[in-house]
Motif scaffolding. Structure first.
Motif, PDB file in Angstrom:
ATOM      1  N   PRO A 140       0.816  -1.231   0.000  1.00 39.45           N
ATOM      2  CA  PRO A 140       0.000   0.000   0.000  1.00 39.45           C
ATOM      3  C   PRO A 140       0.844   1.274   0.000  1.00 39.45           C
ATOM      4  O   PRO A 140       0.440   2.287  -0.542  1.00 39.45           O
ATOM      5  CB  PRO A 140      -0.835  -0.123   1.266  1.00 39.45           C
ATOM      6  N   GLU A 141       2.036   1.186   0.600  1.00 39.37           N
ATOM      7  CA  GLU A 141       2.907   2.371   0.631  1.00 39.37           C
ATOM      8  C   GLU A 141       3.378   2.752  -0.780  1.00 39.37           C
ATOM      9  O   GLU A 141       3.689   3.900  -1.038  1.00 39.37           O
ATOM     10  CB  GLU A 141       4.163   2.116   1.498  1.00 39.37           C
ATOM     11  N   ILE A 142       3.452   1.778  -1.680  1.00 39.46           N
ATOM     12  CA  ILE A 142       3.875   2.049  -3.061  1.00 39.46           C
ATOM     13  C   ILE A 142       2.680   2.251  -3.977  1.00 39.46           C
ATOM     14  O   ILE A 142       2.584   3.221  -4.716  1.00 39.46           O
ATOM     15  CB  ILE A 142       4.755   0.892  -3.604  1.00 39.46           C
ATOM     16  N   GLU A 143       1.741   1.309  -3.900  1.00 38.91           N
ATOM     17  CA  GLU A 143       0.652   1.276  -4.878  1.00 38.91           C
ATOM     18  C   GLU A 143      -0.353   2.411  -4.666  1.00 38.91           C
ATOM     19  O   GLU A 143      -0.831   2.998  -5.635  1.00 38.91           O
ATOM     20  CB  GLU A 143      -0.060  -0.084  -4.840  1.00 38.91           C
ATOM     21  N   LYS A 144      -0.676   2.717  -3.430  1.00 40.97           N
ATOM     22  CA  LYS A 144      -1.716   3.730  -3.210  1.00 40.97           C
ATOM     23  C   LYS A 144      -1.263   5.138  -3.635  1.00 40.97           C
ATOM     24  O   LYS A 144      -2.012   5.833  -4.334  1.00 40.97           O
ATOM     25  CB  LYS A 144      -2.206   3.674  -1.761  1.00 40.97           C
ATOM     26  N   PRO A 145      -0.083   5.588  -3.226  1.00 39.83           N
ATOM     27  CA  PRO A 145       0.354   6.905  -3.742  1.00 39.83           C
ATOM     28  C   PRO A 145       0.403   6.941  -5.265  1.00 39.83           C
ATOM     29  O   PRO A 145       0.072   7.965  -5.870  1.00 39.83           O
ATOM     30  CB  PRO A 145       1.747   7.072  -3.147  1.00 39.83           C
ATOM     31  N   LEU A 146       0.789   5.832  -5.873  1.00 39.61           N
ATOM     32  CA  LEU A 146       0.836   5.782  -7.337  1.00 39.61           C
ATOM     33  C   LEU A 146      -0.552   5.954  -7.934  1.00 39.61           C
ATOM     34  O   LEU A 146      -0.755   6.708  -8.888  1.00 39.61           O
ATOM     35  CB  LEU A 146       1.427   4.457  -7.812  1.00 39.61           C
ATOM     36  N   ALA A 147      -1.525   5.229  -7.334  1.00 38.39           N
ATOM     37  CA  ALA A 147      -2.906   5.306  -7.821  1.00 38.39           C
ATOM     38  C   ALA A 147      -3.448   6.714  -7.643  1.00 38.39           C
ATOM     39  O   ALA A 147      -4.137   7.266  -8.513  1.00 38.39           O
ATOM     40  CB  ALA A 147      -3.771   4.292  -7.066  1.00 38.39           C
ATOM     41  N   SER A 148      -3.087   7.333  -6.533  1.00 44.82           N
ATOM     42  CA  SER A 148      -3.537   8.690  -6.249  1.00 44.82           C
ATOM     43  C   SER A 148      -2.980   9.660  -7.290  1.00 44.82           C
ATOM     44  O   SER A 148      -3.694  10.500  -7.839  1.00 44.82           O
ATOM     45  CB  SER A 148      -3.068   9.046  -4.841  1.00 44.82           C
ATOM     46  N   LYS A 149      -1.695   9.487  -7.574  1.00 46.10           N
ATOM     47  CA  LYS A 149      -1.037  10.348  -8.550  1.00 46.10           C
ATOM     48  C   LYS A 149      -1.705  10.191  -9.924  1.00 46.10           C
ATOM     49  O   LYS A 149      -1.964  11.158 -10.636  1.00 46.10           O
ATOM     50  CB  LYS A 149       0.431   9.937  -8.616  1.00 46.10           C
TER      51      LYS A 149
ATOM     52  N   PRO B 299      -3.256   5.220   2.107  1.00 44.11           N
ATOM     53  CA  PRO B 299      -3.136   3.915   2.754  1.00 44.11           C
ATOM     54  C   PRO B 299      -3.923   3.883   4.074  1.00 44.11           C
ATOM     55  O   PRO B 299      -3.802   4.810   4.876  1.00 44.11           O
ATOM     56  CB  PRO B 299      -1.636   3.795   3.021  1.00 44.11           C
ATOM     57  N   ALA B 300      -4.688   2.819   4.246  1.00 44.34           N
ATOM     58  CA  ALA B 300      -5.463   2.649   5.473  1.00 44.34           C
ATOM     59  C   ALA B 300      -4.778   1.584   6.338  1.00 44.34           C
ATOM     60  O   ALA B 300      -4.026   0.759   5.825  1.00 44.34           O
ATOM     61  CB  ALA B 300      -6.880   2.195   5.114  1.00 44.34           C
TER      62      ALA B 300
ATOM     63  N   ARG C 282      -2.204  -2.258   5.382  1.00 51.34           N
ATOM     64  CA  ARG C 282      -0.887  -2.693   5.863  1.00 51.34           C
ATOM     65  C   ARG C 282      -0.990  -4.145   6.335  1.00 51.34           C
ATOM     66  O   ARG C 282      -0.175  -4.991   5.965  1.00 51.34           O
ATOM     67  CB  ARG C 282      -0.503  -1.770   7.015  1.00 51.34           C
ATOM     68  N   GLU C 283      -2.030  -4.447   7.099  1.00 53.45           N
ATOM     69  CA  GLU C 283      -2.256  -5.788   7.655  1.00 53.45           C
ATOM     70  C   GLU C 283      -2.394  -6.823   6.538  1.00 53.45           C
ATOM     71  O   GLU C 283      -1.778  -7.890   6.565  1.00 53.45           O
ATOM     72  CB  GLU C 283      -3.575  -5.777   8.448  1.00 53.45           C
ATOM     73  N   ARG C 284      -3.240  -6.437   5.546  1.00 58.39           N
ATOM     74  CA  ARG C 284      -3.490  -7.350   4.434  1.00 58.39           C
ATOM     75  C   ARG C 284      -2.176  -7.639   3.670  1.00 58.39           C
ATOM     76  O   ARG C 284      -1.900  -8.743   3.255  1.00 58.39           O
ATOM     77  CB  ARG C 284      -4.519  -6.717   3.491  1.00 58.39           C
ATOM     78  N   TYR C 285      -1.360  -6.575   3.536  1.00 57.30           N
ATOM     79  CA  TYR C 285      -0.095  -6.715   2.809  1.00 57.30           C
ATOM     80  C   TYR C 285       0.856  -7.652   3.556  1.00 57.30           C
ATOM     81  O   TYR C 285       1.510  -8.519   2.951  1.00 57.30           O
ATOM     82  CB  TYR C 285       0.540  -5.330   2.629  1.00 57.30           C
ATOM     83  N   GLU C 286       0.935  -7.523   4.894  1.00 56.53           N
ATOM     84  CA  GLU C 286       1.804  -8.402   5.691  1.00 56.53           C
ATOM     85  C   GLU C 286       1.399  -9.860   5.483  1.00 56.53           C
ATOM     86  O   GLU C 286       2.238 -10.743   5.303  1.00 56.53           O
ATOM     87  CB  GLU C 286       1.693  -8.069   7.197  1.00 56.53           C
ATOM     88  N   LYS C 287       0.090 -10.091   5.479  1.00 52.20           N
ATOM     89  CA  LYS C 287      -0.430 -11.458   5.290  1.00 52.20           C
ATOM     90  C   LYS C 287      -0.023 -12.005   3.919  1.00 52.20           C
ATOM     91  O   LYS C 287       0.393 -13.145   3.763  1.00 52.20           O
ATOM     92  CB  LYS C 287      -1.963 -11.455   5.397  1.00 52.20           C
ATOM     93  N   TYR C 288      -0.170 -11.125   2.945  1.00 51.87           N
ATOM     94  CA  TYR C 288       0.163 -11.502   1.547  1.00 51.87           C
ATOM     95  C   TYR C 288       1.646 -11.871   1.429  1.00 51.87           C
ATOM     96  O   TYR C 288       2.006 -12.914   0.866  1.00 51.87           O
ATOM     97  CB  TYR C 288      -0.188 -10.338   0.614  1.00 51.87           C
ATOM     98  N   LEU C 289       2.511 -11.038   2.051  1.00 55.81           N
ATOM     99  CA  LEU C 289       3.946 -11.309   1.994  1.00 55.81           C
ATOM    100  C   LEU C 289       4.271 -12.663   2.627  1.00 55.81           C
ATOM    101  O   LEU C 289       5.074 -13.441   2.106  1.00 55.81           O
ATOM    102  CB  LEU C 289       4.733 -10.214   2.723  1.00 55.81           C
TER     103      LEU C 289
END
Ligand SMILES: [Zn+2]
Length: 778
Positions: free
Chosen positions: A584-593, A635-636, A640-647
């Protein structure tokens, strides 16, 4: 893991029989015990042999040749022979020659008398005049002349494998003027008269009745000589005695047997010195030759030559000849010192004295490295204002201006032609292919080796053949003026590009691009080694090149040698892909931009920015609520939680791919020209660096019209270039760039005032420099 990358599935749309990668089938003859599937001679390979003992006299007053020959013919074939076929090549200039009759021509608005003469004049009394044909005991034999061929009927069949017969033939002919356009080109030899001193320079070629080839794949090769398809001849040993005016110097195939009878003591001494010299030694000087031009000897001398294992014999004769020589050591040659020699009139100096013999020596060294060590005792270059090759001797052009200056065109033309004609010793004099059927087998292979030798002479040598880009003009020309390389010699429309440059270029592309130098050189040498002193066919070459290299080249032979397709690979599109990292730290700012950028592009948004001073919510804060400041792409905590699980769910390998964070590019390519070729792709990155990838032609094997391929890089790509070194003969480089770039073009602006075209016409840079020097302006 969800990737945006989707592998493109390409379906073979054609049936496999049509694939450009199918093996050569019906194009190749079935292997047998004479010629194997590997391309080597088979266990039952045989070839005929013919020895000649010739006595000939040159009549310098009437420009005539008169000769007798004793031919010994060995029937090594497994067949009894009831007749023999001989070539009478001089009949190409017979008044009734088919060459005159079948030449096509047109009258334009302006035709010179010379051109008209070349079309219509067949008044020259040319052609072999056969006096008699007898057997070894002197018994007359029945013979039938069929235009440029002659059949001699044998009273009893010549038995298979061990049969041997002797023939005696007497003949004469009038020597043609080599510079007469009606006669010169087809007869290959002739005389040149130098009007200033009244002397002749003779190049005597295709001059005696010569046995045709009888072999395992043609039977008799007695296809008529029309002028283009040179010849093919069996190997044998020659003894030739040539009688000429005593002040003539002779240059000939073979080793001189009676030097003491025909040369002066000084000449013999100089010749001996030349054997160990490191630069050419002059045996007959220009001063000596010029002195001889003033008188004409009445007495005669007979020069005797022997040549072993050659397919022909030719000679040049003149009192104008300057002669120089230099010994050359060729590693692996059965001859300890090969004599590189040149014979030329003073009109060819200073060019010939300076460079001819050095060029001969250079050719022997380079060709020996790439084929087999040169096996003959001499290699001769004669200046004779044309270019034609025979065993150990060739006739070359390259004459400077009267003031001794010359243009770069003349210099490199002369070097190129000497390398080329001396090079013919290897193809077809030693690797004895059938020129009457396949011009490219000797001209193409020789032009390829010529290119190698030229590039070893000088790094900036302006070579004609070899470089891929030089064949583009021909290969993109109208198909009506093209033939496949595999076309009979007499039916080739554009002789030079078809039989010389295209096969030479095709071989160089194999060497530099398809196979690599190491594999190519090994296989090419193997072909020369296997077929030296034998009669190869194109199929023996095709097969050997594959057999020795381990590279399947059927697609290449088919495309380049059996069709008139060309290379035009188009880089249609490059699409950049990026992987969704799920972070989310990478993808969300990108989507926002991205969404902000999209809004900025919107035309109504932009025009309203210009036309509306304010909007309702700007005027009235009370209209706003939570969503006026909500960013759906921020990012909400749950992200972050979902991303940790995915990793945690990923394997280490999958994690590494994601962390590499590469840029992905899909290249879409299409084949516009028809020929499948390797892809050479240069990626230029935004940081100024670049990387080139080389992909074999087999990338086209499932679809030879359209393909896609994905590449990944750690840094962004700015430009993609196909074939950056122009090594594939791509006929249209416009579509080799992505993004496309403007086609470079140059306008030449002609200044009307003060520009006198042709002010320097007729002079060459060397002459201009000398004139400048004389004027002291330098
Ligand atoms: Zn040639």
């Amino acid at each position: 893991m969800v990737l945006l990358l989707v592998a493109t599935l390409t379906y073979a749309q054609q049936n496999t029989d049509q694939s450009k990668f199918r093996q050569l089938g019906t194009e190749l003859p079935t292997p047998n015990t004479y010629r194997t599937a590997s391309g080597a001679p088979g266990e039952s390979y045989w070839q005929q042999r013919v020895d000649y003992d010739i006595k000939v006299e040159l009549d310098d007053e009437k420009q005539k040749i008169k000769g007798t020959e004793m031919i010994t013919y060995f029937n090594n074939s497994p067949h009894p022979l009831t007749y023999l076929w001989l070539q009478l090549d001089q009949n190409v200039v017979h008044p009734e020659s088919d060459t005159y009759k079948t030449a096509t021509n047109k009258l334009g608005e302006r035709v010179s008398a010379g051109q008209l003469n070349g079309m219509l004049d067949n008044s020259f009394d040319g052609g072999h005049k056969i006096e008699y044909v007898k057997d070894g005991t002197g018994k007359a034999l029945k013979f039938t002349i069929v235009k440029t061929m002659m059949r001699v009927d044998l009273p009893t069949p010549l038995i298979a494998k061990t049969g041997k017969i002797q023939l005696q033939i007497g003949w004469s002919y009038n020597i043609n003027d080599r510079q007469n356009p009606a006669l010169g080109a087809d007869s290959r030899g002739g005389y040149e008269l130098f009007p200033e001193d009244g002397n002749y320079l003779y190049t005597i070629t295709q001059w005696f009745p010569r046995l045709a080839v009888y072999d395992d794949y043609n039977g008799w090769q007695h296809k008529q000589f029309l002028g283009q398809g040179e010849f093919t001849l069996p190997f044998g040993n020659y003894t030739v005695a040539i009688t000429v005016p005593s002040d003539h110097i002779i240059a000939a195939t073979g080793a001189l047997q009676n030097a003491k009878e025909v040369l002066t003591a000084d000449q013999i001494k100089r010749f001996e010195e030349a054997k160990t010299a490191t630069k050419p030694v002059v045996i007959v000087t220009q001063a000596e030759a010029t002195e001889k031009e003033k008188t004409k000897a009445k007495d005669k001398k007979t020069w005797v030559y022997k040549a072993e294992n050659v397919r022909d014999f030719a000679f040049g004769s003149s009192r104008k000849f300057i002669w120089d020589a230099m010994g050359v050591k060729i590693e692996g040659s059965p001859v300890p010192t090969v004599m590189a020699m040149s014979y030329y009139p003073k009109e060819a100096n200073p060019l010939y004295g300076h460079l001819s013999t050095e060029a001969v020596a250079h050719t022997l060294r380079v060709y020996s490295k790439h084929t087999i060590p040169y096996p003959y005792p001499v290699a001769i270059s004669v200046e004779a204002s044309n270019g034609m090759e025979y065993p150990m001797i060739c006739f070359n052009y390259g004459r400077p201006e009267k003031d001794g200056t010359y243009s770069d065109r003349i210099k490199y033309g002369m070097l190129g032609v000497i390398i080329h004609e001396v090079g013919h010793n290897f193809f077809p004099m030693i690797v004895n292919s059938d020129e009457r059927q396949w011009t490219w087998m000797d001209e193409g292979l020789n032009s390829f080796c010529q290119f190698l030798a030229e590039q070893e002479w000088d790094r900036s040598f302006p070579s004609n053949g070899g470089q891929a880009r030089n064949i583009v003009g021909y290969m993109k020309a109208d198909k009506e003026v093209q033939n496949p390389i595999m076309t009979n010699s007499e039916s080739i429309i554009r002789f030079g590009p078809n039989a010389y440059t295209k096969p030479a270029t095709a071989l160089n592309i194999l060497r530099e691009t398809v196979m690599g130098r190491e594999l190519f050189d090994f296989a090419f040498r193997e072909y020369a080694r296997r077929w030296a002193f034998k009669h190869p066919t194109p199929y023996d070459l095709f097969r050997t090149m594959e057999d020795a290299s381990g590279v399947d080249l059927d697609w290449y032979w088919r495309g380049w040698f059996f069709t008139t397709d060309n290379v035009d690979i188009s880089l249609d599109a490059v699409t950049e892909f990026r992987m969704d990292t799920k972070n989310p730290e990478i993808e969300k700012p990108l989507a926002s931009k991205k969404s902000k950028e999209q809004l900025e592009r919107d035309v109504t948004f932009q025009n309203n920015k210009r036309d509306l001073a304010t909007t309702a919510v700007e005027r009235n804060e009370a209209l706003k609520d939570f969503y006026n400041s909500y960013d759906p792409n921020a990012p909400a905590p749950t992200d972050r939680e979902r991303y940790e699980k995915y990793l945690a769910s990923l394997s280490p390998k999958e994690k590494a791919i994601i962390e590499a964070n590469k840029s992905y590019y899909q290249l879409d390519l299409s084949n516009q020209g028809g020929l499948v070729m390797p892809l050479i792709i240069k990626f230029e990155f935004e940081d100024g660096t670049s990387e080139t990838q080389r992909i074999p032609a087999e990338i086209w094997r499932l679809n030879d019209k359209k393909i896609s391929k994905v590449f990944a890089f750690a840094k962004p790509v700015k430009q993609v270039i196909l074939d950056p070194q122009e090594e594939t003969a791509d006929v249209n480089t416009e579509n080799n760039y992505y993004p496309r770039r403007p086609i470079p073009s140059r306008f030449e602006v002609f200044k009307q005032e003060g520009f006198t075209r042709g002010a320097s016409m007729g002079s060459n840079p060397m002459q201009q420099a000398q004139q400048q020097k004389k004027a002291g302006s330098n």
